[in-house]
Scaffold this motif. Structure first.
Motif, PDB file in Angstrom:
ATOM      1  N   THR A  42       0.832  -1.202   0.000  1.00  0.00           N
ATOM      2  CA  THR A  42       0.000   0.000   0.000  1.00  0.00           C
ATOM      3  C   THR A  42       0.868   1.254   0.000  1.00  0.00           C
ATOM      4  OG1 THR A  42      -1.596  -1.258   1.269  1.00  0.00           O
ATOM      5  CG2 THR A  42      -1.944   1.097   1.128  1.00  0.00           C
ATOM      6  N   CYS A  43       1.912   1.254   0.842  1.00  0.00           N
ATOM      7  CA  CYS A  43       2.806   2.412   0.856  1.00  0.00           C
ATOM      8  C   CYS A  43       3.435   2.612  -0.516  1.00  0.00           C
ATOM      9  CB  CYS A  43       3.932   2.212   1.872  1.00  0.00           C
ATOM     10  SG  CYS A  43       3.364   2.313   3.531  1.00  0.00           S
ATOM     11  N   PHE A  44       3.875   1.511  -1.115  1.00  0.00           N
ATOM     12  CA  PHE A  44       4.526   1.566  -2.425  1.00  0.00           C
ATOM     13  C   PHE A  44       3.576   2.176  -3.451  1.00  0.00           C
ATOM     14  CE2 PHE A  44       5.722  -0.353  -6.451  1.00  0.00           C
ATOM     15  CZ  PHE A  44       7.105  -0.290  -6.441  1.00  0.00           C
ATOM     16  N   VAL A  45       2.361   1.647  -3.484  1.00  0.00           N
ATOM     17  CA  VAL A  45       1.369   2.148  -4.430  1.00  0.00           C
ATOM     18  C   VAL A  45       1.047   3.611  -4.140  1.00  0.00           C
ATOM     19  CG1 VAL A  45      -1.022   1.910  -5.157  1.00  0.00           C
ATOM     20  CG2 VAL A  45       0.375  -0.118  -4.837  1.00  0.00           C
ATOM     21  N   ALA A  46       0.870   3.931  -2.834  1.00  0.00           N
ATOM     22  CA  ALA A  46       0.480   5.291  -2.481  1.00  0.00           C
ATOM     23  C   ALA A  46       1.568   6.292  -2.841  1.00  0.00           C
ATOM     24  CB  ALA A  46       0.170   5.356  -0.985  1.00  0.00           C
TER      25      ALA A  46
END
Lengths: 352, 309
Positions: free
Chosen positions: A330-334
């Motif tokens: 999620t962090c990566f995508v965000a």
């Protein structure tokens, strides 16, 4: 009258364009998140031969097995299970870790700041050194610095980070003793400073424990410099290539003809256009450092989320592995999406 | 074909390759390859990369000739020897010759990158060309899926996947492939969009060729150059990810001489017998660098537009 009206309508058009760009990013973000959770769901609940055993281990009694089977909703159809999973995720419920017998979300809260601290400092090193280096390399094309940036960039693409970390430990800790060894702080400093932010540098500075602060810096130095040089290699290479593109443009020639100084041409004209493109690059770097923590943390015994995921993996602690994957993913995508969004906001072509 | 050969012997190879009026499609094809080679040869960086990759392939092919052992048999009386004439790179913790293991490991590296390419290229090509050629909602759906995969964290996902499937080379390859194919779909689609309205496609359509035939015979060949360039440039990343999984103990399993796994098992000897974990890292570095350089050279030759000097 007419002109104010047209300005107003222009403003409106610009705003609506911005909104549309924004909503398309949000839609992509949502879709990507659904894709990500669908994959972690598949890995956790569909692929294992027996998802219940994957959660409670194979020594659990039969009664517990049946209870968990019901609790996990495995008697329900698969799409219902998936929605249930999404519901749990949205409440921050990632299940319980077998290894630490605590909720995975609690574990991650404990481990994540270490990863964030390391990758933030590494990104800072990459940005603060890489961008000026890339610009100077492009301006002095063919000179020493230019060759250095190119070679450094190639090495950054080809060296295994875990190996470089290991060799770094061998040389700077093992042989030269310039920096502290693996881990975040020395063991006897462990647990002295109260956890406020989770960032050991900030926490120890807040508590005015300067010995611990120095110790933490000494531990942080090697991993952040090594990760930072990977960031630097990539950022410098991309900055150089963007700058070269800009310096060929006609507006640069115009600026020169108008008598702008070379410094102004480089930094005020060319670099401002490069800056927009660099947002994406920096975002990408930050995201990949977060993700790449899995390897560095193993080498440096850094108590971050990467190490948490790998140790859980070897203890067959699927909840912890998947919880970590969802959080890092999620962090990566965000981060990627935020940089995309910033790009759209800052880019003058999207603005006018 | 026979007339080709007769003609060739008549005018000589070089003239045949450079003739401005090729007599057959085969000749035209050979000419294209030859001209690309001439331009590639002039690129010293690309040539260095080519040499490294060729040496890697030769190492893998001739591994039985180049080594004295299979690199698997322990020889405990001989453990942790430093570099010597007998053992160029020393021996590891089980007394196996590190040079032999590196040479045998080249087969594993090639196996991994080969397998990933075989999976990734057809998937990317199929999705990209179909999306670009058909357009409309098919394009929309396929590209959304591609975007999702494009935004995925590669290593973490590979990790989770291997955790579910179990460790091993094939599962590592599958995990890498799943997170690698999406840029190929993007590239293929972009190529298709640029040639979809070209006259030779319209001509084929007018002659009644089916969509599949047009895709396979006319469009896919046009995409191959950029796909090959991208694949070569990606090789370093694939090798590094595979080595990383091996290092974490999730890729190839000991006693297989996979370079990443060799670093991992040699780690505990870092301080006293530094060569045990260091040498495989150098091997990974050289091979990745070779693919990077080769990719740069190929890009300058095949895809001058995309080259960033």
């Amino acid at each position: 009258m007419v002109s104010t009206k047209s300005i107003a309508s222009q403003n409106f058009a610009a705003l609506s364009r911005k909104l549309r760009a924004f909503s398309s990013v949000v839609v992509t973000l949502l879709l990507t998140f659904i894709g990500l959770t669908a994959i972690t769901f598949t890995i956790g609940r569909v692929m294992p031969a027996d998802p219940v055993l994957a959660v409670i281990g194979d020594r659990a009694p039969q009664a517990a097995y049946e209870r968990v089977f019901k609790e996990m909703g495995l008697d329900k159809p698969i799409y219902e299970q998936y929605f249930r999973y999404l519901g749990e995720l949205s409440r921050g419920d990632l299940g319980t870790s077998i290894m630490t017998s605590q909720p995975v979300s609690e574990d991650i809260k404990r481990f994540f700041p270490a990863t964030l601290e390391l990758s933030t400092i590494a990104t800072l090193i990459g940005v603060l050194l890489g961008i000026p280096m890339g610009v100077l390399a492009a301006v002095n094309q063919g000179h020493l610095l230019d060759h250095f940036v190119r070679i450094f960039g190639l090495i950054g693409y080809s060296v295994p980070v875990f190996w470089l970390g290991m060799v770094g430990l061998l040389v700077f800790y093992g042989k030269l003793d310039w920096v502290a060894g693996p881990g975040r702080i020395d063991v006897y400093y462990d647990g002295i400073v109260k956890t406020v932010t989770g960032f050991i540098l900030i926490d120890s500075a807040l508590a005015k424990e300067w010995d611990i602060f120095h110790n933490a810096v000494s531990h942080l130095l090697l991993p952040s410099v090594i990760l930072g040089s990977f960031a630097l290699a990539y950022i410098a290479r991309m900055t150089r290539s963007f700058m070269l593109d800009q310096m060929k443009e006609e507006y640069i020639l115009t600026a020169r003809v108008k008598g702008a100084s070379e410094v102004s041409v480089i930094w005020r004209h060319a670099f401002r256009n490069v800056l927009v493109q660099l947002i994406t690059i920096v975002g990408l770097t930050y995201a990949s450092l977060l993700e790449g923590s899995v390897l560095t943390e193993t080498v440096f015994s850094w108590p971050g989320i990467g190490q948490y995921i790998t140790t859980s993996l070897f203890n067959a602690d699927m909840n912890a592995v998947l919880g970590g994957t969802v959080v890092v993913g999620t962090c990566f995508v965000a981060v990627n999406m935020i940089s995309d969004l910033l790009y759209k906001i800052v880019d003058p072509r999207a603005r006018s | 074909m026979i007339s080709d050969i007769k003609y060739l012997s008549y005018i000589g190879l070089k003239a045949w390759l450079l003739s401005s009026s090729p007599k057959s499609p085969a000749q035209a094809r050979c000419q294209r390859v030859y001209l690309a080679w001439v331009s590639f040869r002039a690129n010293p960086i690309g040539m260095v990369g080519l040499v490294i990759v060729v040496v890697l392939v030769l190492m893998a092919v001739f591994a039985p000739v180049l080594t004295n052992s299979d690199g698997l048999e322990p020889n405990l009386g001989n453990r942790l020897q430093p570099s010597s004439w007998q053992h160029w790179f020393g021996t590891d913790q089980l007394g196996r010759d590190i040079y032999d293991r590196i040479v045998w490991g080249s087969r594993i590296t090639l196996y991994i990158v080969g397998l990933v390419s075989i999976i990734v290229v057809p998937i990317g090509l199929a999705i990209g060309t179909v999306a670009g050629y058909l357009g409309g909602w098919v394009d929309n759906v396929l590209m959304r899926i591609t975007d999702i995969f494009l935004a995925f964290p590669r290593l973490i996902l590979a990790l989770a996947l291997v955790a579910a499937l179990g460790s091993g080379i094939e599962n590592a390859v599958l995990a890498i492939a799943l997170t690698t194919w999406s840029p190929y779909a993007r590239i293929a689609r972009a190529e298709v969009l640029s040639i979809r309205r070209a006259e030779f496609i319209l001509a084929a359509q007018a002659q009644g060729a089916s969509s599949i035939r047009i895709l396979l015979r006319h469009i896919v060949p046009m995409c191959l150059a950029s796909i090959i360039v991208r694949l070569t440039l990606d090789m370093a990343g694939i090798i590094l990810t595979a080595a990383g999984l091996g290092f974490l103990g999730l890729g190839a399993q000991p006693p297989l001489p996979e370079w990443g796994a060799m670093i991992s098992t040699g780690r505990q000897f870092l301080l006293d017998q530094w060569w045990v974990p260091t040498v495989p890292g150098v091997a990974i570095f050289i091979v990745s660098l070779g693919f990077c350089l080769l990719g740069d050279g190929l890009r300058d030759t095949l895809d001058p537009k995309a080259s960033d000097r």
